[in-house]
Design an enzyme around this catalytic site. Structure first.
Site, PDB file in Angstrom:
ATOM      1  N   THR A 134       0.818  -1.364   0.053  1.00 43.04           N
ATOM      2  CA  THR A 134      -0.165  -0.050   0.062  1.00 43.04           C
ATOM      3  C   THR A 134       0.715   1.274  -0.101  1.00 43.04           C
ATOM      4  OG1 THR A 134      -1.455   1.376   1.412  1.00 43.04           O
ATOM      5  CG2 THR A 134      -0.045  -0.286   2.490  1.00 43.04           C
ATOM      6  N   ASP A 135       0.276   2.589  -0.508  1.00 42.78           N
ATOM      7  CA  ASP A 135       0.971   3.450  -0.520  1.00 42.78           C
ATOM      8  C   ASP A 135       1.276   4.003   1.062  1.00 42.78           C
ATOM      9  OD1 ASP A 135      -1.937   4.311  -0.252  1.00 42.78           O
ATOM     10  OD2 ASP A 135      -1.668   5.845  -1.985  1.00 42.78           O
ATOM     11  N   GLU A 136       0.276   3.614   2.068  1.00 40.07           N
ATOM     12  CA  GLU A 136       0.226   4.130   3.224  1.00 40.07           C
ATOM     13  C   GLU A 136       1.607   3.970   3.897  1.00 40.07           C
ATOM     14  OE1 GLU A 136      -2.865   3.536   5.734  1.00 40.07           O
ATOM     15  OE2 GLU A 136      -4.408   3.811   4.175  1.00 40.07           O
ATOM     16  N   TYR A 159      -1.578  -0.292  11.054  1.00 41.15           N
ATOM     17  CA  TYR A 159      -1.879  -0.801   9.694  1.00 41.15           C
ATOM     18  C   TYR A 159      -0.706  -0.631   8.922  1.00 41.15           C
ATOM     19  CZ  TYR A 159      -3.199  -1.358   5.112  1.00 41.15           C
ATOM     20  OH  TYR A 159      -2.991  -1.702   3.585  1.00 41.15           O
ATOM     21  N   LYS A 163       2.114  -3.211   7.476  1.00 36.77           N
ATOM     22  CA  LYS A 163       2.692  -3.610   5.942  1.00 36.77           C
ATOM     23  C   LYS A 163       3.830  -3.065   5.455  1.00 36.77           C
ATOM     24  CE  LYS A 163      -0.044  -4.496   2.907  1.00 36.77           C
ATOM     25  NZ  LYS A 163      -0.644  -5.942   2.598  1.00 36.77           N
TER      26      LYS A 163
HETATM   27  C1  LIG Z   1     -14.418   4.816   7.349  1.00 39.65           C
HETATM   28  C2  LIG Z   1     -14.262   6.466   7.120  1.00 39.65           C
HETATM   29  C3  LIG Z   1     -13.095   6.834   6.443  1.00 39.65           C
HETATM   30  N1  LIG Z   1     -12.904   8.311   6.430  1.00 39.65           N
HETATM   31  C4  LIG Z   1     -11.859   8.967   5.710  1.00 39.65           C
HETATM   32  C5  LIG Z   1     -10.517   8.553   6.312  1.00 39.65           C
HETATM   33  C6  LIG Z   1      -9.446   8.445   5.205  1.00 39.65           C
HETATM   34  O1  LIG Z   1      -8.979  10.026   5.121  1.00 39.65           O
HETATM   35  C7  LIG Z   1     -10.552   8.274   3.867  1.00 39.65           C
HETATM   36  C8  LIG Z   1     -10.495   6.822   3.484  1.00 39.65           C
HETATM   37  O2  LIG Z   1     -10.644   5.932   4.582  1.00 39.65           O
HETATM   38  P1  LIG Z   1     -10.560   4.429   4.412  1.00 39.65           P
HETATM   39  O3  LIG Z   1     -11.478   3.827   3.646  1.00 39.65           O
HETATM   40  O4  LIG Z   1     -10.713   3.777   5.868  1.00 39.65           O
HETATM   41  O5  LIG Z   1      -9.414   4.157   3.865  1.00 39.65           O
HETATM   42  P2  LIG Z   1      -7.737   4.719   4.040  1.00 39.65           P
HETATM   43  O6  LIG Z   1      -7.686   4.963   5.541  1.00 39.65           O
HETATM   44  O7  LIG Z   1      -7.344   5.518   3.154  1.00 39.65           O
HETATM   45  O8  LIG Z   1      -6.963   3.368   3.744  1.00 39.65           O
HETATM   46  C9  LIG Z   1      -7.449   2.538   2.668  1.00 39.65           C
HETATM   47  O9  LIG Z   1      -6.508   2.857   1.384  1.00 39.65           O
HETATM   48  C10 LIG Z   1      -5.015   2.271   1.596  1.00 39.65           C
HETATM   49  C11 LIG Z   1      -4.603   2.658   0.461  1.00 39.65           C
HETATM   50  O10 LIG Z   1      -4.137   3.672   0.396  1.00 39.65           O
HETATM   51  C12 LIG Z   1      -5.166   0.444   2.182  1.00 39.65           C
HETATM   52  O11 LIG Z   1      -3.849   0.024   2.069  1.00 39.65           O
HETATM   53  C13 LIG Z   1      -5.967   0.335   3.219  1.00 39.65           C
HETATM   54  O12 LIG Z   1      -6.225  -0.916   3.389  1.00 39.65           O
HETATM   55  C14 LIG Z   1      -7.447   0.980   2.780  1.00 39.65           C
HETATM   56  O13 LIG Z   1      -8.152   0.752   4.203  1.00 39.65           O
HETATM   57  O14 LIG Z   1     -11.795   8.695   4.380  1.00 39.65           O
HETATM   58  C15 LIG Z   1     -14.012   9.217   6.979  1.00 39.65           C
HETATM   59  O15 LIG Z   1     -14.057  10.576   6.871  1.00 39.65           O
HETATM   60  N2  LIG Z   1     -15.248   8.676   7.551  1.00 39.65           N
HETATM   61  C16 LIG Z   1     -15.420   7.410   7.726  1.00 39.65           C
HETATM   62  O16 LIG Z   1     -16.287   6.521   8.218  1.00 39.65           O
END
Ligand SMILES: Cc1cn([C@H]2C[C@H](O)[C@@H](COP(=O)(O)OP(=O)(O)O[C@H]3O[C@H](CO)[C@@H](O)[C@H](O)[C@H]3O)O2)c(=O)[nH]c1=O
Length: 351
Positions: A134-136, A159, A163
């Site tokens: 992942t880019d993270e 997380y 990774k």
């Molecule tokens: C679930 C949720 C997330 N968010 C925000 C947090 C992040 O800035 C963005 C996307 O959140 P997430 O969908 O959890 O994804 P993020 O933390 O970026 O990580 C994802 O993207 C990564 C790749 O960048 C993957 O390695 C991870 O496995 C994947 O979960 O939205 C909200 O504002 N509200 C929410 O309820």
């Protein structure tokens, strides 16, 4: 016929990859090893249920005996490791399970592959281990610049630290043993079969149920969105043509703030499904701890070396994705109720 050990192949990206490969090639066999945690679902693989080139095995990548057994039973040419605990918020609450699956699971896979593939003069011809990362692992960007393959690792969440740890183990197997490996690092994927804890399917699910849409902090964090099928295409290219020992970043160059994503989903559903789905559902909530501000990938290397490019623009991909969730409301209901999991656990235990 090439044999792939795909781990995590019942999860979001893994199942999309299995479907992509079996649609594209008649001469690949996929051994799909998945633990079927809350995020893995055999419903995702219904299309290939009766395909003789798809062999599903329920199990944990940390299970040495099981993985060794798979290498003994099948002549595995490629390992593609999608298996991972992937949700940042969960990792903040329970980091141990992330270290175990993501780091120790990867080491177990690497080791079993090494034992099966090592010969007196190095490694068997044509084998490869591909780590889906992942880019993270690169941390967070400021307002400008992009992650390249040489950006130093600077992970923040448990997380992404797990990774990054896994990536370093993969690199160690290349540096130390010259085991043939690649690492791919993708940006945020979206598309069918994503568990609704992640932003886009969570928004769709909550909108359809008229539940508040939680936006962390000021909603201005930026993610770089990649349609999952474009990611699958890139992995296929890296397996076949990636230079050994190399890292390839995969990103769609589709940077959006979270609030833009929220508004896009609301607008589509308001126009096409239900006028009661409006921006009134937006609820700004406490920020995620250690929330990375911006991710953005520079995909020049994979474009120039392997000729990859993303085929699906964000505008097309997001519509396709929302429509898929609308057409598959039972899937959403099943994965959120846990019913499916129980059903399949029984099925596999009774075999
Ligand atoms: C679930 C949720 C997330 N968010 C925000 C947090 C992040 O800035 C963005 C996307 O959140 P997430 O969908 O959890 O994804 P993020 O933390 O970026 O990580 C994802 O993207 C990564 C790749 O960048 C993957 O390695 C991870 O496995 C994947 O979960 O939205 C909200 O504002 N509200 C929410 O309820």
């Amino acid at each position: 016929m090439k044999t792939y050990l795909v781990t995590g192949g019942a999860g979001f990206i893994g199942s999309n990859f299995v479907l992509y490969m079996l649609k594209k090639y008649n001469d690949v066999r996929i051994i799909n090893l998945d633990k079927l945690t809350y995020a893995g679902n055999l419903e995702n693989l219904k299309e290939v249920e009766n395909n003789p080139n798809h062999i599903f095995v329920q199990g944990d990548i940390c299970d040495k005996e099981l993985v060794e057994g798979l290498f003994k039973k099948y002549e595995i040419d490629y390992v593609v490791n999608f298996a991972a605990e992937s949700h940042v918020d969960r990792s903040i609450r329970e980091p141990e399970v992330f270290a175990k699956t993501n780091v120790l699971g990867t080491v177990n896979l690497l080791n079993c592959a090494k034992n099966a593939w090592e010969t007196e003069n190095g490694f068997k011809e044509g084998v490869k281990y591909l780590q889906v990362s992942t880019d993270e692992v690169y941390g967070s960007l400021g307002e400008t610049g992009y992650f390249t393959e040489t950006t130093p690792l600077d992970s923040h969440s448990p997380y992404s630290a797990s990774k990054a740890g896994a990536d370093l183990m993969v690199k160690a197997y290349w540096d130390t043993y010259k085991m043939p490996v690649n690492i791919t690092r993708c940006s945020n994927n979206y598309g069918p079969y994503q568990f609704p804890e992640k932003l886009i399917p969570l928004l769709i699910n909550n909108c359809l149920n008229h539940k508040p849409l939680p936006v962390y902090g000021d909603g201005l964090n930026i993610r770089d969105w990649l349609y999952v099928e474009d990611h699958c295409k890139a992995i296929d290219m890296v397996i076949n043509n990636g230079r050994l020992g190399e890292v390839y970043n995969i990103g769609g160059h589709n940077e959006r703030t979270n609030i833009q994503i929220v508004k896009t989903v609301i607008a589509y559903l308001n126009e096409n499904v239900d006028k009661e789905i409006t921006e009134d559902l937006i609820k700004f909530v406490e920020d995620r701890k250690g929330h990375d501000r911006r991710y953005g990938i520079d995909p020049t290397k994979i474009k120039e070396e392997l000729g990859w490019y993303p085929e699906t623009s964000f505008e097309v991909g997001i519509k396709k994705t929302i429509q898929w969730y609308l057409d598959n409301r039972d899937w959403m209901k099943n994965v959120t109720s846990g019913e499916y999991q129980k059903y399949y656990e029984n099925m596999y235990n009774n075999r």
